[in-house]
Design an enzyme around this catalytic site. Structure first.
Site, mmCIF file in Angstrom:
data_model
loop_
_atom_site.group_PDB
_atom_site.id
_atom_site.type_symbol
_atom_site.label_atom_id
_atom_site.label_comp_id
_atom_site.label_asym_id
_atom_site.label_seq_id
_atom_site.Cartn_x
_atom_site.Cartn_y
_atom_site.Cartn_z
ATOM 1 N N CYS A 1 0.796 -1.226 0.000
ATOM 2 C CA CYS A 1 0.000 0.000 0.000
ATOM 3 C C CYS A 1 0.833 1.283 0.000
ATOM 4 O O CYS A 1 0.282 2.372 -0.133
ATOM 5 C CB CYS A 1 -0.934 -0.002 1.204
ATOM 6 S SG CYS A 1 -1.799 -1.570 1.407
ATOM 7 N N HIS B 1 -3.666 7.714 5.919
ATOM 8 C CA HIS B 1 -3.848 6.406 5.287
ATOM 9 C C HIS B 1 -5.262 5.910 5.564
ATOM 10 O O HIS B 1 -5.952 5.436 4.669
ATOM 11 C CB HIS B 1 -2.806 5.427 5.824
ATOM 12 C CG HIS B 1 -2.722 4.149 5.061
ATOM 13 N ND1 HIS B 1 -2.498 4.115 3.702
ATOM 14 C CD2 HIS B 1 -2.830 2.853 5.461
ATOM 15 C CE1 HIS B 1 -2.467 2.851 3.298
ATOM 16 N NE2 HIS B 1 -2.673 2.074 4.352
ATOM 17 N N GLU C 1 -1.767 5.130 13.501
ATOM 18 C CA GLU C 1 -1.550 6.329 12.692
ATOM 19 C C GLU C 1 -1.812 7.593 13.512
ATOM 20 O O GLU C 1 -1.102 8.592 13.377
ATOM 21 C CB GLU C 1 -2.447 6.296 11.462
ATOM 22 C CG GLU C 1 -2.131 7.377 10.451
ATOM 23 C CD GLU C 1 -2.847 7.188 9.117
ATOM 24 O OE1 GLU C 1 -2.477 7.883 8.159
ATOM 25 O OE2 GLU C 1 -3.768 6.348 9.038
ATOM 26 N N LYS D 1 -10.322 6.616 1.561
ATOM 27 C CA LYS D 1 -10.694 5.202 1.461
ATOM 28 C C LYS D 1 -12.147 4.917 1.818
ATOM 29 O O LYS D 1 -12.690 3.895 1.402
ATOM 30 C CB LYS D 1 -9.742 4.364 2.320
ATOM 31 C CG LYS D 1 -8.312 4.394 1.800
ATOM 32 C CD LYS D 1 -7.393 3.537 2.633
ATOM 33 C CE LYS D 1 -5.987 3.568 2.070
ATOM 34 N NZ LYS D 1 -5.326 4.876 2.225
ATOM 35 N N HIS E 1 -9.881 0.827 -0.488
ATOM 36 C CA HIS E 1 -8.425 0.770 -0.396
ATOM 37 C C HIS E 1 -7.888 0.254 -1.727
ATOM 38 O O HIS E 1 -8.134 -0.879 -2.121
ATOM 39 C CB HIS E 1 -8.020 -0.159 0.749
ATOM 40 C CG HIS E 1 -6.585 -0.013 1.151
ATOM 41 N ND1 HIS E 1 -5.631 0.547 0.327
ATOM 42 C CD2 HIS E 1 -5.925 -0.358 2.299
ATOM 43 C CE1 HIS E 1 -4.468 0.540 0.944
ATOM 44 N NE2 HIS E 1 -4.625 0.001 2.135
ATOM 45 N N PHE F 1 1.883 -3.291 4.540
ATOM 46 C CA PHE F 1 2.334 -4.536 5.138
ATOM 47 C C PHE F 1 3.860 -4.577 5.159
ATOM 48 O O PHE F 1 4.529 -3.988 4.312
ATOM 49 C CB PHE F 1 1.822 -5.718 4.316
ATOM 50 C CG PHE F 1 0.451 -6.179 4.720
ATOM 51 C CD1 PHE F 1 -0.341 -5.416 5.554
ATOM 52 C CD2 PHE F 1 -0.046 -7.387 4.271
ATOM 53 C CE1 PHE F 1 -1.604 -5.827 5.933
ATOM 54 C CE2 PHE F 1 -1.311 -7.821 4.638
ATOM 55 C CZ PHE F 1 -2.088 -7.046 5.475
#
Length: 306
Positions: A59, A192, A203, A224, A229, A289
């Site tokens: 991502c 994000h 975050e 998102k 996403h 990730f």
């Protein structure tokens, strides 16, 4: 370009044809299967002979691609860079995130009290980046300026972010340092904001680490909730949205329903766009990730251009 699963959709089609006994599948893997597929496809289509790079870091991929392009422009390697992200929704992605129980059965609700996970989306976005001198030579009128980029790695978990948000904070601080800007110069942040309980909490701690007491009054937004996403495409698409917000002087609301999470204390823009007078600087942040974190600083630079 940034990507995640790249040509896995085509690979799945190829495999299904093989299982059916078709030993001469019509789907070619030569140009799409590899992780470098998206960047190479654009280069072939536009007959580009300069350097081509596709960053496959889940991502954060296309955010890191923006940073790589910025380095190439600053060093004089290129005058113009096409930067984008592309990820096609495929069975591997759908099954993988569901097996991790990271997908919300309802539409994603970033930073909400009852958030349960992400909503997968599909899409692509592209930016044309060029040096200021090149833009002036062709009498271009830029939408905005990419003035800084930063990255870090948590080295904490293959799936979960560091719970304290230290890696994300490092990426934002590095981007601001690269831009030569102080945290108090930032007008809003495109977070994000996946809507997963742990990611949003980490975050928020990262933003507190960077912006201190000002974090609670800093407008935040997430794309998102509206588009899902987009994985490797997320960074550039969210950078486009961030630049358009700066141009309009308004921050778009974060889609989703439900009360904000009081444990986070974030000033999330919801319901309707929020007007920001003289907005000039914004940060867009993406986490991935494997602990990959990437951030960019975007600016209108009205005074410099005029």
């Amino acid at each position: 370009f940034g990507s995640s699963t790249s040509g896995m959709f085509e690979s799945e089609g190829y495999f299904r044809n093989l299982l059916r006994g078709d030993r001469n599948p019509r789907v070619s893997l030569l140009a799409s299967h590899q992780n470098n597929g998206p960047g190479d496809a654009v280069a072939r289509y536009l007959d580009i002979s300069g350097p081509v790079e596709t960053i496959s870091v889940a991502c954060a991929g296309s955010t890191l691609a923006m940073g790589a392009a910025l380095d190439s422009l600053r060093s004089g390697e290129v005058d113009v860079a096409i930067v984008g992200g592309a990820d096609g929704l495929c069975e591997l992605t759908y099954a993988g995130f569901n097996s991790l129980r990271a997908v919300d059965p309802k539409p994603s609700r970033p930073f909400r009290r009852d958030r349960e996970g992400m909503s997968l989306g599909e899409g692509a976005a592209v930016l044309l980046l060029e040096t200021l001198s090149h833009a002036r030579r062709r009498d271009a009128r830029p939408h905005g300026f990419l003035v800084g980029a930063g990255a870090s790695c948590d080295a904490f978990s293959m799936a979960a972010p560091h719970p304290d948000g230290v890696g994300a904070a490092r990426a934002v601080k590095a981007a601001l340092l690269d831009a030569g800007m102080a945290p108090e110069m930032v007008d809003f942040v495109n977070v994000h904001g996946t809507g997963t309980p742990h990611n949003d909490a980490a975050e928020w701690l990262a933003l507190q680490s960077v912006f201190g007491e000002g974090a609670g009054t800093l407008p935040l937004t997430s794309c998102k909730g509206a588009v899902g996403h987009l994985l490797g495409s997320a960074g550039v698409l969210e950078a486009v949205a961030t630049v358009l917000c700066l141009e309009a002087g308004e921050v778009h609301p974060t889609a989703g329903v439900g009360d904000l999470d009081p444990a986070l204390g974030a000033d999330l823009v919801v319901g309707r766009p929020r007007t920001l007078l003289n907005a000039n600087v914004a940060v867009s942040l993406n986490l991935a990730f494997g602990g990959a974190n990437a951030a960019v600083v975007l600016s209108l630079h009205r005074e410099e251009w005029s």
